[in-house]
Design a protein around this motif. Structure first.
Motif, PDB file in Angstrom:
ATOM      1  N   UNK A 136       0.818  -1.207   0.000  1.00  0.00           N
ATOM      2  CA  UNK A 136       0.000   0.000   0.000  1.00  0.00           C
ATOM      3  C   UNK A 136       0.857   1.264   0.000  1.00  0.00           C
ATOM      4  N   UNK A 137       1.959   1.257   0.747  1.00  0.00           N
ATOM      5  CA  UNK A 137       2.846   2.413   0.783  1.00  0.00           C
ATOM      6  C   UNK A 137       3.424   2.709  -0.595  1.00  0.00           C
ATOM      7  N   UNK A 138       3.735   1.658  -1.350  1.00  0.00           N
ATOM      8  CA  UNK A 138       4.246   1.841  -2.712  1.00  0.00           C
ATOM      9  C   UNK A 138       3.174   2.439  -3.618  1.00  0.00           C
ATOM     10  N   UNK A 139       1.971   1.899  -3.550  1.00  0.00           N
ATOM     11  CA  UNK A 139       0.905   2.369  -4.430  1.00  0.00           C
ATOM     12  C   UNK A 139       0.486   3.790  -4.092  1.00  0.00           C
ATOM     13  N   UNK A 140       0.597   4.178  -2.813  1.00  0.00           N
ATOM     14  CA  UNK A 140       0.230   5.527  -2.400  1.00  0.00           C
ATOM     15  C   UNK A 140       1.347   6.538  -2.634  1.00  0.00           C
ATOM     16  N   UNK A 141       2.526   6.065  -3.038  1.00  0.00           N
ATOM     17  CA  UNK A 141       3.630   6.969  -3.302  1.00  0.00           C
ATOM     18  C   UNK A 141       4.383   7.406  -2.064  1.00  0.00           C
ATOM     19  N   UNK A 142       4.146   6.748  -0.915  1.00  0.00           N
ATOM     20  CA  UNK A 142       4.854   7.113   0.316  1.00  0.00           C
ATOM     21  C   UNK A 142       6.298   6.640   0.306  1.00  0.00           C
ATOM     22  N   UNK A 143       6.568   5.560  -0.395  1.00  0.00           N
ATOM     23  CA  UNK A 143       7.932   5.053  -0.560  1.00  0.00           C
ATOM     24  C   UNK A 143       8.159   4.792  -2.041  1.00  0.00           C
ATOM     25  N   UNK A 144       9.433   4.868  -2.440  1.00  0.00           N
ATOM     26  CA  UNK A 144       9.751   4.675  -3.864  1.00  0.00           C
ATOM     27  C   UNK A 144       9.996   3.218  -4.187  1.00  0.00           C
ATOM     28  N   UNK A 145      10.667   2.513  -3.292  1.00  0.00           N
ATOM     29  CA  UNK A 145      10.989   1.106  -3.499  1.00  0.00           C
ATOM     30  C   UNK A 145      10.848   0.378  -2.169  1.00  0.00           C
ATOM     31  N   UNK A 180       9.687 -12.066  -3.609  1.00  0.00           N
ATOM     32  CA  UNK A 180       8.911 -12.109  -4.852  1.00  0.00           C
ATOM     33  C   UNK A 180       7.517 -12.695  -4.631  1.00  0.00           C
ATOM     34  N   UNK A 181       7.361 -13.543  -3.614  1.00  0.00           N
ATOM     35  CA  UNK A 181       6.055 -14.162  -3.346  1.00  0.00           C
ATOM     36  C   UNK A 181       5.001 -13.127  -2.987  1.00  0.00           C
ATOM     37  N   UNK A 182       5.428 -11.949  -2.549  1.00  0.00           N
ATOM     38  CA  UNK A 182       4.487 -10.912  -2.107  1.00  0.00           C
ATOM     39  C   UNK A 182       4.143  -9.910  -3.196  1.00  0.00           C
ATOM     40  N   UNK A 183       4.662 -10.110  -4.400  1.00  0.00           N
ATOM     41  CA  UNK A 183       4.518  -9.098  -5.446  1.00  0.00           C
ATOM     42  C   UNK A 183       3.256  -9.339  -6.258  1.00  0.00           C
ATOM     43  N   UNK A 184       2.359  -8.349  -6.272  1.00  0.00           N
ATOM     44  CA  UNK A 184       1.132  -8.437  -7.064  1.00  0.00           C
ATOM     45  C   UNK A 184       1.384  -7.879  -8.461  1.00  0.00           C
ATOM     46  N   UNK A 239       0.326  -5.251  -9.548  1.00  0.00           N
ATOM     47  CA  UNK A 239       0.440  -3.793  -9.459  1.00  0.00           C
ATOM     48  C   UNK A 239       1.874  -3.342  -9.192  1.00  0.00           C
ATOM     49  N   UNK A 240       2.764  -4.314  -8.946  1.00  0.00           N
ATOM     50  CA  UNK A 240       4.152  -3.987  -8.629  1.00  0.00           C
ATOM     51  C   UNK A 240       5.104  -4.671  -9.597  1.00  0.00           C
ATOM     52  N   UNK A 241       6.248  -4.028  -9.824  1.00  0.00           N
ATOM     53  CA  UNK A 241       7.377  -4.651 -10.529  1.00  0.00           C
ATOM     54  C   UNK A 241       8.388  -5.078  -9.476  1.00  0.00           C
ATOM     55  N   UNK A 242       9.203  -6.079  -9.803  1.00  0.00           N
ATOM     56  CA  UNK A 242      10.154  -6.627  -8.828  1.00  0.00           C
ATOM     57  C   UNK A 242      11.479  -6.890  -9.524  1.00  0.00           C
ATOM     58  N   UNK A 243      12.510  -6.167  -9.093  1.00  0.00           N
ATOM     59  CA  UNK A 243      13.850  -6.348  -9.658  1.00  0.00           C
ATOM     60  C   UNK A 243      14.669  -7.211  -8.690  1.00  0.00           C
ATOM     61  N   UNK A 258       8.654  -1.917  -6.872  1.00  0.00           N
ATOM     62  CA  UNK A 258       8.213  -0.559  -7.188  1.00  0.00           C
ATOM     63  C   UNK A 258       6.907  -0.681  -7.944  1.00  0.00           C
ATOM     64  N   UNK A 259       6.217   0.417  -8.125  1.00  0.00           N
ATOM     65  CA  UNK A 259       4.935   0.359  -8.815  1.00  0.00           C
ATOM     66  C   UNK A 259       5.141  -0.059 -10.270  1.00  0.00           C
ATOM     67  N   UNK A 260       4.276  -0.929 -10.739  1.00  0.00           N
ATOM     68  CA  UNK A 260       4.389  -1.443 -12.105  1.00  0.00           C
ATOM     69  C   UNK A 260       4.261  -0.309 -13.110  1.00  0.00           C
ATOM     70  N   UNK A 261       5.112  -0.327 -14.123  1.00  0.00           N
ATOM     71  CA  UNK A 261       5.067   0.682 -15.170  1.00  0.00           C
ATOM     72  C   UNK A 261       5.803   1.962 -14.847  1.00  0.00           C
ATOM     73  N   UNK A 262       6.271   2.104 -13.606  1.00  0.00           N
ATOM     74  CA  UNK A 262       6.992   3.324 -13.236  1.00  0.00           C
ATOM     75  C   UNK A 262       8.416   3.275 -13.787  1.00  0.00           C
TER      76      UNK A 262
END
Length: 311
Positions: free
Chosen positions: A140-149, A154-158, A160-164, A278-282
């Motif tokens: 939620x913090x990522x999607x709301x823009x409160x944190x950048x990364x 990887x198991x927690x990545x929806x 809506x998120x990208x994972x490097x 990070x947020x997907x597509x960012x």
């Protein structure tokens, strides 16, 4: 050109008051007087034609339902403004600006110290902040823009998120050094299923452990669980049970002075990947790229994968 009924500074004040629930605390964070901040909020509400806060003397400020609804959009706008400023810095190939990093609590002792010392020293123009939180909160913090990364599994990545990816880990068993199991070259899930399990109960750790057994057609015998990584090691060190973990500290002593031993799993199991979410597509900023490079190249860090069939 369209004139907007607000300024970036006013939005920063709005976000600070919403976060802290206090004009005085927000003013101190924003390096402005409380009266100056209040005037800016009055102007913002007047220009927008809405009430954003309910303000009470000595009781702080509470968001109205409309203000609460606007908060995620304001945070996204501020995040985009910060990204724009960072891109301007990056035009000169420098790394600077604010970088807010989230971290899953079980990972933070292994990653954050190096980030806050070594990475910060290499990039003095950066303003580093960090937040520890369970995976759903980091999401939620990522999607709301409160944190950048955020450093997450990887198991927690929806979607809506990208994972490097940064590193892969194999789960390993920890037992008390005083236990006969400490002498074993490996341990199978079948024999562990009969013994008391002490689980790390931070999502997704406990769920991952249960899945390991479920895939083998087994069910673990749950004895204790804790949100605290070191408490799990303390209980294991006293031979109250075993645990299955992914991260492996350099030392073998628990906080209360009992030795624990790592034993590989005999079963073939999947690795788990830690990476920067990070947020997907960012667009990945230069500061995020630099952090990713640092994490992948950190020399001598206690972050190596646990190789199969080793102690």
């Amino acid at each position: 050109m369209e004139n907007h009924p607000f300024t970036i500074r006013q939005l920063e004040y709005f976000e600070a008051v919403a976060t802290h629930g206090s004009l005085s605390t927000a003013a101190a964070q924003c390096h402005v007087t409380a009266s100056g901040l209040a005037i800016a909020l009055d102007e913002l509400e007047r220009n927008l034609g809405v009430q954003l806060f309910i303000r009470r003397k000595a009781k702080g400020a509470t968001l109205t339902p409309l203000g609460a609804g606007l908060l995620p959009e304001v945070r996204m706008l501020l995040g985009n403004a910060g990204t724009l400023a960072a891109h301007a810095l990056e035009a000169g190939d420098s790394v600077g600006g604010r970088l807010a990093v989230g971290c899953y609590p079980a990972l933070s002792p292994f990653y954050l110290p190096s980030i806050l010392e070594d990475f910060a020293r290499a990039h003095p123009a950066l303003e580093l902040e960090f937040v520890e939180a369970p995976a759903p909160e980091l999401h939620e913090l990522l999607l709301q823009g409160n944190i950048e990364v955020a450093l997450m599994y990887s198991a927690d990545i929806s979607r809506e998120l990208a994972h490097d990816p940064v590193r892969e880990y194999l789960p390993h068993v920890i037992v008390a050094a005083s236990s006969p199991l400490a002498e074993r070259a490996s341990l199978s899930l079948a024999e562990l299923a009969e013994l008391p399990l002490i689980a790390l109960d931070l999502p997704p750790s406990k769920q991952n452990t249960e899945r390991l057994f479920a895939r083998a057609g087994l069910r673990p015998r749950m004895s204790h669980s804790s949100l605290n990584f070191e408490l799990v090691r303390c209980l294991v060190g006293r031979d109250l049970g075993y645990s299955i973990l992914y991260q492996r500290p350099r030392g073998d002593l628990s906080y209360d002075g009992h030795r624990v031993v790592s034993v590989p799993l005999a079963d073939t199991v999947e690795t788990s990947t830690v990476g920067l979410a990070r947020t997907a597509g960012s667009r990945m900023t230069r500061r995020t790229e630099a952090l990713l490079e640092h994490l992948r190249a950190a020399p001598g860090a206690p972050l190596h994968s646990s190789p199969a069939n080793t102690g």
